[in-house]
Design a protein around this motif. Structure first.
Motif, PDB file in Angstrom:
ATOM      1  N   ALA A 282      -6.188  -8.113  -4.264  1.00  0.00           N
ATOM      2  CA  ALA A 282      -5.692  -6.732  -4.237  1.00  0.00           C
ATOM      3  C   ALA A 282      -6.793  -5.769  -4.684  1.00  0.00           C
ATOM      4  O   ALA A 282      -6.954  -4.686  -4.111  1.00  0.00           O
ATOM      5  CB  ALA A 282      -4.458  -6.585  -5.117  1.00  0.00           C
ATOM      6  N   GLY A 283      -7.558  -6.161  -5.691  1.00  0.00           N
ATOM      7  CA  GLY A 283      -8.674  -5.326  -6.138  1.00  0.00           C
ATOM      8  C   GLY A 283      -9.707  -5.133  -5.038  1.00  0.00           C
ATOM      9  O   GLY A 283     -10.241  -4.040  -4.852  1.00  0.00           O
TER      10      GLY A 283
ATOM     11  N   PRO B 142      -5.505   7.861  -7.495  1.00  0.00           N
ATOM     12  CA  PRO B 142      -6.851   7.531  -7.952  1.00  0.00           C
ATOM     13  C   PRO B 142      -7.691   8.790  -8.177  1.00  0.00           C
ATOM     14  O   PRO B 142      -7.475   9.820  -7.533  1.00  0.00           O
ATOM     15  CB  PRO B 142      -7.447   6.706  -6.809  1.00  0.00           C
TER      16      PRO B 142
ATOM     17  N   HIS C 256     -10.392   3.275  -4.301  1.00  0.00           N
ATOM     18  CA  HIS C 256      -9.765   2.825  -5.559  1.00  0.00           C
ATOM     19  C   HIS C 256      -8.240   2.962  -5.486  1.00  0.00           C
ATOM     20  O   HIS C 256      -7.588   3.343  -6.456  1.00  0.00           O
ATOM     21  CB  HIS C 256     -10.310   3.593  -6.763  1.00  0.00           C
ATOM     22  N   GLU C 257      -7.708   2.670  -4.325  1.00  0.00           N
ATOM     23  CA  GLU C 257      -6.267   2.777  -4.098  1.00  0.00           C
ATOM     24  C   GLU C 257      -5.500   1.816  -5.008  1.00  0.00           C
ATOM     25  O   GLU C 257      -5.888   0.670  -5.170  1.00  0.00           O
ATOM     26  CB  GLU C 257      -6.010   2.426  -2.636  1.00  0.00           C
ATOM     27  N   TRP C 258      -4.410   2.292  -5.606  1.00  0.00           N
ATOM     28  CA  TRP C 258      -3.527   1.415  -6.367  1.00  0.00           C
ATOM     29  C   TRP C 258      -2.679   0.626  -5.386  1.00  0.00           C
ATOM     30  O   TRP C 258      -2.068   1.210  -4.491  1.00  0.00           O
ATOM     31  CB  TRP C 258      -2.612   2.223  -7.281  1.00  0.00           C
ATOM     32  N   LEU C 259      -2.652  -0.680  -5.540  1.00  0.00           N
ATOM     33  CA  LEU C 259      -1.810  -1.533  -4.703  1.00  0.00           C
ATOM     34  C   LEU C 259      -0.773  -2.200  -5.585  1.00  0.00           C
ATOM     35  O   LEU C 259      -1.077  -2.634  -6.696  1.00  0.00           O
ATOM     36  CB  LEU C 259      -2.648  -2.608  -4.009  1.00  0.00           C
TER      37      LEU C 259
ATOM     38  N   LYS D 270       0.847  -1.189   0.000  1.00  0.00           N
ATOM     39  CA  LYS D 270       0.000   0.000   0.000  1.00  0.00           C
ATOM     40  C   LYS D 270       0.887   1.245   0.000  1.00  0.00           C
ATOM     41  O   LYS D 270       1.618   1.481   0.941  1.00  0.00           O
ATOM     42  CB  LYS D 270      -0.908   0.020   1.229  1.00  0.00           C
TER      43      LYS D 270
ATOM     44  N   SER E 184      -8.396  -2.800  -2.469  1.00  0.00           N
ATOM     45  CA  SER E 184      -8.400  -1.445  -3.024  1.00  0.00           C
ATOM     46  C   SER E 184      -9.743  -0.747  -2.842  1.00  0.00           C
ATOM     47  O   SER E 184      -9.838   0.467  -2.967  1.00  0.00           O
ATOM     48  CB  SER E 184      -8.049  -1.508  -4.514  1.00  0.00           C
TER      49      SER E 184
END
Length: 134
Positions: free
Chosen positions: A102-103, A15, A117-120, A7, A106
């Protein structure tokens, strides 16, 4: 196979509609953390959870400075570098399952209770030392 879900608080693509956590209400922060706890509990039940940790914002890059010299540092992260907020290690059967989880992670709620909608970053953990064939 084990995967690291990383993270990034800063340094990942931002996002759409991103609101920094310091603009969230305490209830929104609590909801976000509870989502991650519930997610980890779900993975414990399926046997896919290995470990997790949140990271403090302090830290620095450190490098060997040479014989008899102090280590070289660059940082702290809060001023100049990417900031890793935390990580989770999962043990799943496939890359596709790692991406699926991971989605889902997120989708943790943020400001206003909507998914952030965090990018991991998803990275497989090496299980063996690589061999050189040349």
């Amino acid at each position: 196979m084990k995967y690291l879900l990383l993270k990034h608080y800063r340094g990942a693509p931002e996002p759409v509609g991103f609101e920094p956590m310091d603009r969230w209400t305490p209830a929104e922060v609590d909801a976000h953390i509870q989502y991650m706890r519930d997610f980890a509990d779900k993975l414990r039940k399926t046997g896919e959870f290995v470990d997790e940790r949140a990271l403090a914002p302090d830290g620095a890059w450190v490098q060997y400075g040479g014989e008899g010299k102090p280590a070289v540092t660059d940082g702290p992260f809060a001023e100049t570098k990417d900031l890793i907020a935390g990580w989770m290690i999962i043990d799943v059967d496939s890359w596709e399952r790692a991406v699926e989880l991971a989605g889902e992670l997120s989708a943790a709620p943020g400001k206003g209770g909507t998914p952030i909608h965090e990018w991991l970053e998803v990275r497989p953990l090496m299980s063996e030392t690589p061999t050189v064939t040349e």
